[in-house]
Motif scaffolding. Structure first.
Motif, PDB file in Angstrom:
ATOM      1  N   ARG A 180      -4.703  -0.733   7.544  1.00 33.73           N
ATOM      2  CA  ARG A 180      -4.888  -1.207   6.172  1.00 33.73           C
ATOM      3  C   ARG A 180      -5.106  -2.719   6.199  1.00 33.73           C
ATOM      4  N   ASP A 219      -5.990  -6.240   3.630  1.00 37.52           N
ATOM      5  CA  ASP A 219      -6.061  -6.701   2.248  1.00 37.52           C
ATOM      6  C   ASP A 219      -7.432  -7.307   1.938  1.00 37.52           C
ATOM      7  N   ALA A 220      -7.600  -7.712   0.688  1.00 35.37           N
ATOM      8  CA  ALA A 220      -8.914  -8.165   0.222  1.00 35.37           C
ATOM      9  C   ALA A 220      -9.361  -9.463   0.875  1.00 35.37           C
ATOM     10  N   GLU A 256      -9.912  -2.862  -3.851  1.00 34.09           N
ATOM     11  CA  GLU A 256      -8.635  -2.290  -3.431  1.00 34.09           C
ATOM     12  C   GLU A 256      -8.442  -2.550  -1.934  1.00 34.09           C
ATOM     13  N   PRO A 257      -7.192  -2.547  -1.477  1.00 36.28           N
ATOM     14  CA  PRO A 257      -6.963  -2.708  -0.042  1.00 36.28           C
ATOM     15  C   PRO A 257      -7.780  -1.701   0.761  1.00 36.28           C
ATOM     16  N   ASP A 279      -0.929  -3.007   9.534  1.00 40.51           N
ATOM     17  CA  ASP A 279      -1.202  -3.720   8.283  1.00 40.51           C
ATOM     18  C   ASP A 279      -1.756  -5.093   8.627  1.00 40.51           C
ATOM     19  N   ILE A 333      -2.770  -8.602   7.259  1.00 44.54           N
ATOM     20  CA  ILE A 333      -2.458  -9.437   6.096  1.00 44.54           C
ATOM     21  C   ILE A 333      -3.115 -10.793   6.262  1.00 44.54           C
ATOM     22  N   GLU A 369      -4.116 -12.475   2.950  1.00 46.57           N
ATOM     23  CA  GLU A 369      -4.086 -13.052   1.603  1.00 46.57           C
ATOM     24  C   GLU A 369      -3.042 -14.173   1.573  1.00 46.57           C
TER      25      GLU A 369
END
Length: 293
Positions: free
Chosen positions: A202, A204-205, A212-213, A276, A278, A280
């Motif tokens: 996953r 993030d933007a 959406e992610p 995940d 990340i 952002e």
């Protein structure tokens, strides 16, 4: 006073490697370190040094003050888009030299340093890495020596970190190490072997600009996604992310991306079930990044 200028210039050139090392460790960016040295020389050349007994120590102070001002000016810290570098200090910088220097200093160290406040970072770098007395550092920061010692102590705890927690046994640290090594080396088969068949990545933007992610599942799609980050992997290190083993990337001295991993519920299965990604800025600011003791 030609003699004074000549002596100052000679001292600056003689000390340049050390001054550059100081600036790089404070700023984490080779381009910005070179900018700091240029600014420091302009300041030093205009100063009256007739009563300065220790030019080397005085020049270290000048460089450190310039670097401190640059750190404090980072009011947009971590807010540049992921694909762009910092606004200053990158012109003419050799990416290979920067990557080599980051490896020599320690990428994980640079990552953790970037999460410290300017005063903590300056106190730790100058004292613990270059043996500058606390009294001298305190004068730069406008603080008492005792308060400066506390700053360095707090930074030291973050940099040195803690042992890997029981939730992340050594074999899972080895799995994260292997993931980074495979990504750096472009070893697709090695990546595949580390991933659970039901793995989900996953992002993030800030990584993938979607409303959406973004999520992708399956061993081969996730491995291909990891392969796409080979260049960034040169500036990635193993750290603790909120107390768990993960990866963080700090290109040009700025924390850019964090990877958090989850593993299979089976205590004997160390394949990665979730990643995940990340990037952002607001989310990065909420993470506690520390070294691994």
């Amino acid at each position: 006073m030609p003699g004074r200028t000549d002596a100052l210039a000679e001292s600056f050139e003689r000390d340049r490697p050390r001054l550059r090392a100081v600036a790089y460790r404070i700023l984490g960016s080779l381009g910005e370190a070179d900018d700091a040295l240029q600014d420091a020389w302009l300041r030093a050349d205009r100063a009256d040094t007739s009563e300065v007994e220790n030019l080397s120590g005085w020049l270290t102070t000048v460089v450190a003050r310039v670097c401190l001002n640059m750190l404090r000016a980072r009011d947009t810290r971590r807010e540049e888009p992921l694909e762009e570098g910092p606004r200053t200090g990158t012109t003419g910088t050799d990416p290979a030299e920067e990557a080599q220097l980051a490896d020599e200093v320690g990428i994980a160290l640079l990552i953790v340093l970037d999460t410290l406040g300017p005063a903590e970072r300056l106190a730790f770098v100058l004292h613990d890495m270059f043996d500058v007395p606390f009294d001298d550092i305190a004068a730069m920061l406008g603080k008492a020596p005792a308060a400066t010692r506390q700053l360095a102590s707090r930074a030291r705890r973050r940099v040195r970190g803690v042992p890997v927690p029981d939730a992340d046994p050594p074999r899972r640290r080895r799995a994260v190490d292997a993931y980074l090594a495979a990504t750096r080396g472009g070893d697709f088969d090695a990546l595949v072997s580390l991933l659970h068949p039901e793995v989900v990545l996953r992002a993030d933007a800030a990584v993938v600009p979607t409303p959406e992610p973004f999520a992708v599942s399956g061993v081969e799609p996730v491995a291909r996604g990891a392969m796409a980050s080979m260049a960034r992997a040169r500036f990635t290190g193993v750290v603790l992310v909120d107390g768990r083993v993960g990866l963080a990337m700090a290109e040009h001295g700025r924390l850019r991306v964090v990877l958090r991993f989850t593993f299979a519920d089976d205590a004997h299965d160390d394949r990665i079930t979730g990643i995940d990604v990340i990037a952002e800025p607001n989310q990065l600011n909420k993470l506690l990044i520390s070294g691994i003791g």
